[in-house]
Design a protein around this motif. Sequence first.
Motif, PDB file in Angstrom:
ATOM      1  N   LYS A  10       8.822 -22.356   0.377  1.00 10.91           N
ATOM      2  CA  LYS A  10       8.788 -22.120   1.923  1.00 10.91           C
ATOM      3  C   LYS A  10       9.940 -23.069   2.479  1.00 10.91           C
ATOM      4  O   LYS A  10      10.685 -22.835   3.299  1.00 10.91           O
ATOM      5  CB  LYS A  10       7.600 -22.353   2.357  1.00 10.91           C
ATOM      6  CG  LYS A  10       7.213 -22.233   3.860  1.00 10.91           C
ATOM      7  CD  LYS A  10       5.869 -22.269   4.439  1.00 10.91           C
ATOM      8  CE  LYS A  10       5.767 -21.826   5.926  1.00 10.91           C
ATOM      9  NZ  LYS A  10       4.510 -22.073   6.255  1.00 10.91           N
ATOM     10  N   THR A  11      10.026 -24.553   1.994  1.00  6.27           N
ATOM     11  CA  THR A  11      11.062 -25.269   2.526  1.00  6.27           C
ATOM     12  C   THR A  11      12.474 -24.847   2.139  1.00  6.27           C
ATOM     13  O   THR A  11      13.271 -24.773   2.972  1.00  6.27           O
ATOM     14  CB  THR A  11      10.682 -26.697   1.934  1.00  6.27           C
ATOM     15  OG1 THR A  11       9.306 -27.061   2.343  1.00  6.27           O
ATOM     16  CG2 THR A  11      11.704 -27.704   2.688  1.00  6.27           C
TER      17      THR A  11
ATOM     18  N   HIS B 169      13.703 -22.096   4.322  1.00  7.64           N
ATOM     19  CA  HIS B 169      13.928 -22.219   5.743  1.00  7.64           C
ATOM     20  C   HIS B 169      15.200 -22.835   5.667  1.00  7.64           C
ATOM     21  O   HIS B 169      15.792 -22.554   6.670  1.00  7.64           O
ATOM     22  CB  HIS B 169      12.908 -23.184   6.214  1.00  7.64           C
ATOM     23  CG  HIS B 169      11.460 -22.466   6.645  1.00  7.64           C
ATOM     24  ND1 HIS B 169      11.437 -21.564   7.595  1.00  7.64           N
ATOM     25  CD2 HIS B 169      10.133 -22.905   6.605  1.00  7.64           C
ATOM     26  CE1 HIS B 169      10.190 -21.253   7.902  1.00  7.64           C
ATOM     27  NE2 HIS B 169       9.362 -22.132   7.321  1.00  7.64           N
ATOM     28  N   LYS B 170      15.629 -23.748   4.714  1.00  5.49           N
ATOM     29  CA  LYS B 170      16.895 -24.029   4.824  1.00  5.49           C
ATOM     30  C   LYS B 170      17.875 -23.200   4.513  1.00  5.49           C
ATOM     31  O   LYS B 170      19.325 -23.292   5.116  1.00  5.49           O
ATOM     32  CB  LYS B 170      17.043 -25.182   3.509  1.00  5.49           C
ATOM     33  CG  LYS B 170      16.445 -26.550   3.991  1.00  5.49           C
ATOM     34  CD  LYS B 170      16.209 -27.505   2.755  1.00  5.49           C
ATOM     35  CE  LYS B 170      15.552 -28.787   2.982  1.00  5.49           C
ATOM     36  NZ  LYS B 170      15.790 -29.667   1.626  1.00  5.49           N
TER      37      LYS B 170
ATOM     38  N   LYS C 281      17.784 -20.010   5.627  1.00 10.79           N
ATOM     39  CA  LYS C 281      17.847 -19.402   6.772  1.00 10.79           C
ATOM     40  C   LYS C 281      18.764 -20.186   7.814  1.00 10.79           C
ATOM     41  O   LYS C 281      19.603 -19.656   8.643  1.00 10.79           O
ATOM     42  CB  LYS C 281      16.525 -19.099   7.436  1.00 10.79           C
ATOM     43  CG  LYS C 281      15.979 -17.991   6.584  1.00 10.79           C
ATOM     44  CD  LYS C 281      14.374 -17.733   7.213  1.00 10.79           C
ATOM     45  CE  LYS C 281      13.532 -16.727   6.449  1.00 10.79           C
ATOM     46  NZ  LYS C 281      12.289 -16.347   7.173  1.00 10.79           N
ATOM     47  N   ASP C 282      18.582 -21.351   7.706  1.00 10.14           N
ATOM     48  CA  ASP C 282      19.211 -22.201   8.688  1.00 10.14           C
ATOM     49  C   ASP C 282      20.673 -22.158   8.363  1.00 10.14           C
ATOM     50  O   ASP C 282      21.788 -22.229   9.191  1.00 10.14           O
ATOM     51  CB  ASP C 282      18.713 -23.700   8.544  1.00 10.14           C
ATOM     52  CG  ASP C 282      17.352 -23.913   9.307  1.00 10.14           C
ATOM     53  OD1 ASP C 282      16.919 -22.839  10.019  1.00 10.14           O
ATOM     54  OD2 ASP C 282      16.633 -24.953   8.854  1.00 10.14           O
TER      55      ASP C 282
END
Length: 515
Positions: free
Chosen positions: A177-178, A181-182, A184-185
Motif C-alpha cells: 500500500k505504501t 501511494h509513492k 501515485k505521487d
Amino acid sequence: MSDDDEFVEVQRFRQIHYGSLEDQERARLAQNDEVKANVNNDALEAGRASGNINITEGDTFDLEEHNRETQAELLAEFEKRKKARQIQVSTDDSEVKATLRQLGEPICLFGEGPADRRERLRKILGQLGEDSYKHRGEDASKKAKKEEENITWYHEGSENLEVARYWIAEYSIPRAKTRIHKQKDAKAVPTTQKNAKTQDLHKRARAVTNECSQIGDNRPLSFCQFSPDSKMLAIASWSGLCKLWSIPDCQLIRTLRGHNNHVGAIVFHPQATVNLDESACCLASCCQSGTVKLWNLKSEEPIADIEGHAPYRVSRLAYHPSGRFLGTCCFDNSWRLWDLEAQEEILHQEGHSKPVYDLAFQSDGALTMTGGLDAFGRVWDLRTGRCIMFLEGHLKSVLSVNFSPDGYHAVTGSEDNTARVWDLRQRKCIYTIPAHTNLVSKACFQPEHGNYIVTGSYDCTAKIWAHPIWSPLKTLAGHEGKVMGVDISPDLKYIASCSYDRTFKLWTSELQGGL
C-alpha cells in the motif's frame, strides 16, 4: 342401272385405281412419317452445324484400356467408404469432440450438429486408417505424460507454514500500500521534471570510473554484497572463506571461517549494521557441499548451521525483506524457505525440472522469484504458495533473478548471453537485452528507483543499462577474468564487482550526486 349397281361400280373403280381404304390410310401415315423424318434430319444437321449437338459416331469408352488408374482410384475410394462405414464411432458428442481435438481437427464447424460431427469423424478416421489413428493416439499419450511431468506439485504444509503465510500477508500488504501511494505521487510529478532527473542520472552513470581494486583471496571470488549501511562489503571465495571489507578504503575487517569448499553466496540480514545487534544473526552463507551457515559481526566462527540440503549443492540464498525468513536454492530441483525464529524449514517447494540456481524476494515480501538450470523462471506468491507466473523465453540456464523496487518489474540473466526484463502486470517479457558476448552471471536493478540495471558477465565486463529504454550507458572494463558477481550499494555511491581473477573492484561516478 340401279343405284346399288352404280355404288358397286364406284367402289371397284377406287379399289383398282387407289387401293383399299386401309391401304390409303397406311400410305398417308407413311407419307407423314417421311415428312417428319426429313424435318428432324434437317433440324439435327442445323444443330450439329451450329455446335449445339455433338454425336459420336460409333466411339466407345473402354474403361479397361484407357482409364485403369481412374478405375483403381474409384475402387480405393469405395474401399475407404466401406471401411469408414465399419468404423465404430462413439455416440457421445463430448467424446467425438475430444477425438477430433486429438486428431488436430476443428471440433465444430459452422452449422454442424452432433450427427454431422459424428459422420465427419467417421470420414476422417476412414481417410487416416486405423494404424495412423493408433500412432496419433500413442503420440498424444506421450505428450500428455510429458505435460504431467511438468506439473507443479503442491504438498500439504505444516501448521507453522500456515502461520507463516498469514504473517507474510500481514507484513506485505501495508508495504504494498505504501509503495503504491509513492508511485501515485511520483506519477503526479511533471514529465519534464522526471526527464530532467533521468537525464542527470544517466549522465552520472556514463561518468562511472574505477575507484579502487583489491585482491580478495587466493582463489576466484564468487559473490559480493554491500551491507545495508553501505560501509562493508562481503566477499565469498572458492577457497571456502568469506571476508568483510571496509568501504571505501577496502581494508580487511574480518575473515569468516567455516566452509571447506566453494562458497556460492554470502548475504546480509536486511537490518544488519542498521538497527540489529552485532551479536545477532547478521549474515548467511552457503557452499557447494550443501551447508548453510549463519554469522554475526563479532566472531569469525559461525553461530549456527542450517542442515537439510546435503548432499546437494546450495548455489544461492537470500533474506526475506522482514529478515525472519531465509530462502535457499538447492540442486535437488527445489528451493526452501526457513523460519529463522522457529529454527525450522517451513517450505520445501518443487517446480523446476533441473537445479534451482538463484532466487530473489520482492521488496514488499509477498513474492519470490526463482531461476533454474532448466532455462525457466517462476514467480511464487508466498501468501498462497502458488506459482503465479511462468517465465519462459531464455534458451539456456537462468543464472540470476532480481526484482525492481517498483514491485512489478523483474530481470533475469542467462547462460544464453542475454538479460530479459519482465512485467508482472502484463505477465510477459517486455524486452530482451543482448547484453554480453558470454553468459550473464548477475543482473540487478538499482535499489532505490530501478532506473538502471547492472549486469556482470563471463566476458570480463560489467555493464549499466538505462531503464526503460534499455540502452547501454557504461561498460565497466578492467577485470582480467570472468565477472562472477556485481552489487549496488544502498546509498547509491558505489558499484562492486568480483571476478575469477581473485580481485574485486569499486566503481563510482566522477560527478557528484551518486548513482
